[in-house]
Design a protein around this motif. Structure first.
Motif, PDB file in Angstrom:
ATOM      1  N   PRO A  96     -32.227   7.567  65.772  1.00 38.87           N
ATOM      2  CA  PRO A  96     -30.938   8.416  65.465  1.00 38.87           C
ATOM      3  C   PRO A  96     -29.825   7.755  64.980  1.00 38.87           C
ATOM      4  O   PRO A  96     -29.672   6.738  65.150  1.00 38.87           O
ATOM      5  N   ASN A 100     -32.628  12.266  64.000  1.00 38.42           N
ATOM      6  CA  ASN A 100     -32.530  13.710  64.659  1.00 38.42           C
ATOM      7  C   ASN A 100     -32.423  14.686  63.656  1.00 38.42           C
ATOM      8  O   ASN A 100     -32.780  15.655  63.618  1.00 38.42           O
ATOM      9  N   ASP A 104     -35.051  17.483  62.911  1.00 38.04           N
ATOM     10  CA  ASP A 104     -34.708  19.038  63.203  1.00 38.04           C
ATOM     11  C   ASP A 104     -35.100  19.858  61.907  1.00 38.04           C
ATOM     12  O   ASP A 104     -35.462  21.097  62.070  1.00 38.04           O
TER      13      ASP A 104
END
Length: 405
Positions: A96, A100, A104
């Motif tokens: 991250p 992330n 996603d």
């Protein structure tokens, strides 16, 4: 070698076992009890890294992604010190916030509603395949079954070009092989790498993808600004390495389990809860991915052992899945076992992207097989395909008994 044994605290057990030797990889499960017994954390002299093989410590390392990072490589190489042999995966080898954002994107592409829309088609193709196989009585559970169904459904879902799709079967093995050292197993695998890698590079280009597949959907995400177009190409590449091999090896290892514990086949029903439980147990009993590395991003402790910054830690996923402290009779394969909590697909934020694809394909296949087949028996010894990371079977001759005979 990553580290120096002279810097290792005296209270850390040391092992001479080389987890990337041909002897180890030919039968890793024979070595796992020793890894678990020696302590929660140990030092592997052969490759100069820390190791963890118990379920508790393995899950701790995989869960604590801020301390034990993936961006420095999930293989033996440390990307902060060595140049990767290929661009790092934006999913598997990212932390991250980059991870992330890219995860996603892919979670929306391969979401459960999307998969549900393909389920009827995949089940129909699984039934067609099983109908072909039961006419043979004997077949290869890897070549004719575990490899065949994914190749009938996954390339179409992604929207890959028709020509050269067989390269998918070798591409993932090449990627996972590179997570280990540059040993003979790696060199042998690289002998077939050029053609497969060239095809994959071409297949991930937008102009070569079909308009209604997951690949084009990734590029449309880039059009919206969710990622760059260069990232989109790399994300599709990651999908290709995760989307076929998870199913192929997962089903192959499960079929091997049924030949070793033949009475378990009759205990499995045709309903989804039963077939899913069986597949989950297969992943626990003989994990597709044997090991992954993490790198300590700071000085830390694990099981009261000091781990210096920059240390590589090798997590033995398959050993953790047979931890006597976590599972009752862990060396037994039981389709009625609740195997939730296994780390066969990893754990934490980097859990395998392709796992839902693999689960739905396996569910379709097992349901179709259980409706027609009453027993599976081995008619020859399995041929193991050596890989630095994967637990892979190259060939598994079986015979079947049909229901009603």
């Amino acid at each position: 070698m990553q580290g120096h044994a002279s810097h290792i605290p005296m209270d850390v057990p040391r092992l001479e076992i080389d987890p990337f030797s041909e002897e180890f990889l030919s039968d890793p499960f024979a070595y796992h009890p020793r890894l678990r017994e020696i302590g929660p954390v140990f030092w592997l002299e052969a490759i100069g890294v820390y190791g963890v093989a118990r379920h508790e410590e393995v899950t701790q390392v995989l869960k604590n992604h801020e301390v034990f990072v993936s961006s420095r490589g999930v293989g033996l190489a440390d990307f902060s010190k060595e140049k990767p042999i290929r661009p790092p995966s934006l999913l598997l080898e990212a932390d991250p916030p980059l991870h992330n954002r890219t995860r996603d994107v892919m979670n929306r592409i391969v979401a459960m509603p999307v998969l549900k829309g393909l389920e009827d088609e995949w089940r129909a193709k699984a039934k067609d395949l099983v109908a072909e196989l039961i006419r043979k009585d004997e077949f290869d559970a890897v070549i004719d079954l575990a490899e065949e169904l994914p190749m009938r459904v996954f390339p179409d879902a992604v929207g890959l070009m028709d020509e050269g799709r067989h390269h998918l079967l070798t591409y993932a093995a090449i990627v996972f092989n590179a997570f280990g050292p540059r040993n003979k197993i790696f060199e042998d695998g690289m002998a077939d790498a050029a053609e497969a890698s060239e095809w994959v590079a071409k297949a991930c280009k937008r102009e070569n993808l079909k308009e209604d597949g997951w690949g084009e959907a990734v590029y449309k995400s880039a059009d919206r600004g969710d990622c760059t177009h260069a990232e989109a190409e790399r994300l599709i590449r990651s999908l290709l390495s995760a989307g076929v091999d998870t199913t192929v090896n997962g089903v192959s290892n499960l079929m091997y389990a049924f030949t070793q514990f033949p009475d378990e086949w009759e205990k499995m029903g045709t309903d989804q809860s039963s077939t899913r439980r069986a597949f989950n147990e297969g992943l626990r009993w003989r994990s597709t991915v044997q090991t992954f590395f993490r790198t300590a991003a700071q000085d830390t402790t694990l099981a009261n052992i000091n781990i210096p910054e920059g240390s590589k830690v090798l997590t033995f996923l398959a050993a953790a899945n047979r931890d006597e402290g976590r599972w009752e009779n862990p060396n037994d394969f039981s389709v009625t076992r609740n195997a939730s909590g296994h780390v066969g697909f990893g754990h934490g934020i980097h859990v395998c992207l392709g796992q839902m694809v693999a689960r739905m394909e396996a569910d379709a296949l097992l349901s179709a097989m259980r409706e027609k087949i009453s027993r599976i028996t081995a008619v020859g010894a399995p041929k193991i395909r050596l890989n630095n990371t994967l637990c892979s079977i190259e060939s598994l001759p079986v015979k079947i008994e049909k229901i009603g005979e």
